[in-house]
Write a protein that holds these residues in place. Structure first.
Motif, mmCIF file in Angstrom:
data_model
loop_
_atom_site.group_PDB
_atom_site.id
_atom_site.type_symbol
_atom_site.label_atom_id
_atom_site.label_comp_id
_atom_site.label_asym_id
_atom_site.label_seq_id
_atom_site.Cartn_x
_atom_site.Cartn_y
_atom_site.Cartn_z
ATOM 1 N N ASP A 30 0.840 -1.173 -0.128
ATOM 2 C CA ASP A 30 0.101 0.062 0.196
ATOM 3 C C ASP A 30 0.970 1.160 -0.156
ATOM 4 O OD1 ASP A 30 -2.068 1.529 0.342
ATOM 5 O OD2 ASP A 30 -2.205 1.680 2.669
ATOM 6 N N ARG A 31 0.291 2.223 -0.613
ATOM 7 C CA ARG A 31 1.536 3.683 -0.700
ATOM 8 C C ARG A 31 0.784 4.165 0.573
ATOM 9 N NH1 ARG A 31 2.377 7.362 -4.940
ATOM 10 N NH2 ARG A 31 2.203 8.796 -3.929
ATOM 11 N N MET A 32 -0.257 3.864 1.424
ATOM 12 C CA MET A 32 0.083 4.760 2.608
ATOM 13 C C MET A 32 0.357 4.362 3.736
ATOM 14 S SD MET A 32 -0.088 7.856 1.551
ATOM 15 C CE MET A 32 -0.941 8.781 3.276
ATOM 16 N N LEU A 33 0.997 4.220 4.468
ATOM 17 C CA LEU A 33 1.064 3.118 5.394
ATOM 18 C C LEU A 33 2.094 3.743 6.421
ATOM 19 C CD1 LEU A 33 3.508 0.242 3.552
ATOM 20 C CD2 LEU A 33 0.731 0.252 4.471
ATOM 21 N N PRO A 34 1.475 3.294 7.750
ATOM 22 C CA PRO A 34 2.073 4.410 8.871
ATOM 23 C C PRO A 34 3.528 4.163 9.342
ATOM 24 C CG PRO A 34 0.966 1.642 9.616
ATOM 25 C CD PRO A 34 0.831 2.650 8.040
ATOM 26 N N GLY A 35 4.846 4.509 10.410
ATOM 27 C CA GLY A 35 5.778 4.210 9.814
ATOM 28 C C GLY A 35 6.798 4.675 8.672
#
Length: 226
Positions: A51-56
């Motif tokens: 996924d493009r939008m990831l936490p971290g």
């Protein structure tokens, strides 16, 4: 086929794991960028769906670090960001394909199979070793004889270049071009200053200096130390 799925949306991740599993594939999963990076570097996968939008760390940075470390696993970006510039950013970061949400699973599976059919480029080691020094290209950690060495980004890049060319003389011009991106001589002591700082940090425990100065030629990182 072994697939890595890196997705922070729990429902989408569960769908990927379930559907790909039913299609006969083994799926390893991660819900954040750091975990995905660790799994991608530590184990072999046929394809990674990220996924493009990831936490971290986000998907783009994750893939950039993979490619910088020499990991060539084919990557399919899965994202809601479907603009032309978004696709270009994904491909330039090192992605191989780009699928916009919402998506049809049949198309996702077809794209995964297409990526898996590409000739393998092989995996490159993500950790460099020379002269008792260990440099991790993914975590960006450096140690010498088991002791951590804290380096600034430019010092890290300087040491990386020396280690990639261990046992060979590298010139000041090569360092200016490869580490600083200068294609001209700035007429400063920038190389000498950073080299001095790097040496001081590597030798802080009283160990022999692993970097030799070859008068009139350049520098040489000894591949082995006595």
């Amino acid at each position: 086929m072994k697939i890595l799925a890196v997705e922070d949306d729990a429902l989408t991740l569960a769908l990927l794991v379930s559907s790909l599993g039913e299609a006969g594939h083994e799926v390893e999963q991660a819900g954040d960028g750091h975990t995905g990076l660790t799994l991608a570097c530590g184990r072999a996968h046929d394809v990674a769906v990220i996924d493009r939008m990831l936490p971290g760390i986000d998907g783009l940075e994750l893939v950039r670090r993979l490619r910088a470390a020499g990991v060539q696993t084919p990557v399919l970006f899965l994202t809601t960001m479907g603009g032309i510039s978004d696709r270009v950013d994904g491909l330039e970061a090192g992605g191989d394909d780009y699928l916009v949400k919402p998506f049809a699973f049949a198309e996702l599976l077809a794209r995964i199979h297409a990526l898996a059919r590409r000739p393998p480029l092989g995996r490159v080691e993500t950790v460099l070793h020379a002269a008792g020094i260990e440099l991790d290209l993914v975590t960006r950690r450096v140690s010498r004889s088991g002791q951590t060495v804290d380096l600034q980004p430019r010092e890290f890049s300087l040491l990386e270049f020396l280690m990639r060319n261990a046992g060979q003389i590298v010139t000041r011009r090569q360092l200016l071009e490869s580490v600083w991106g200068f294609h001209f001589d700035p007429k400063t002591n920038i190389v000498e200053t950073h080299m001095s700082r790097l040496r001081a940090k590597l030798n802080s425990n009283g160990e022999p200096d692993p970097i030799g100065t070859i008068r009139g030629a350049g520098y040489l990182l000894h591949a082995l130390m006595a």
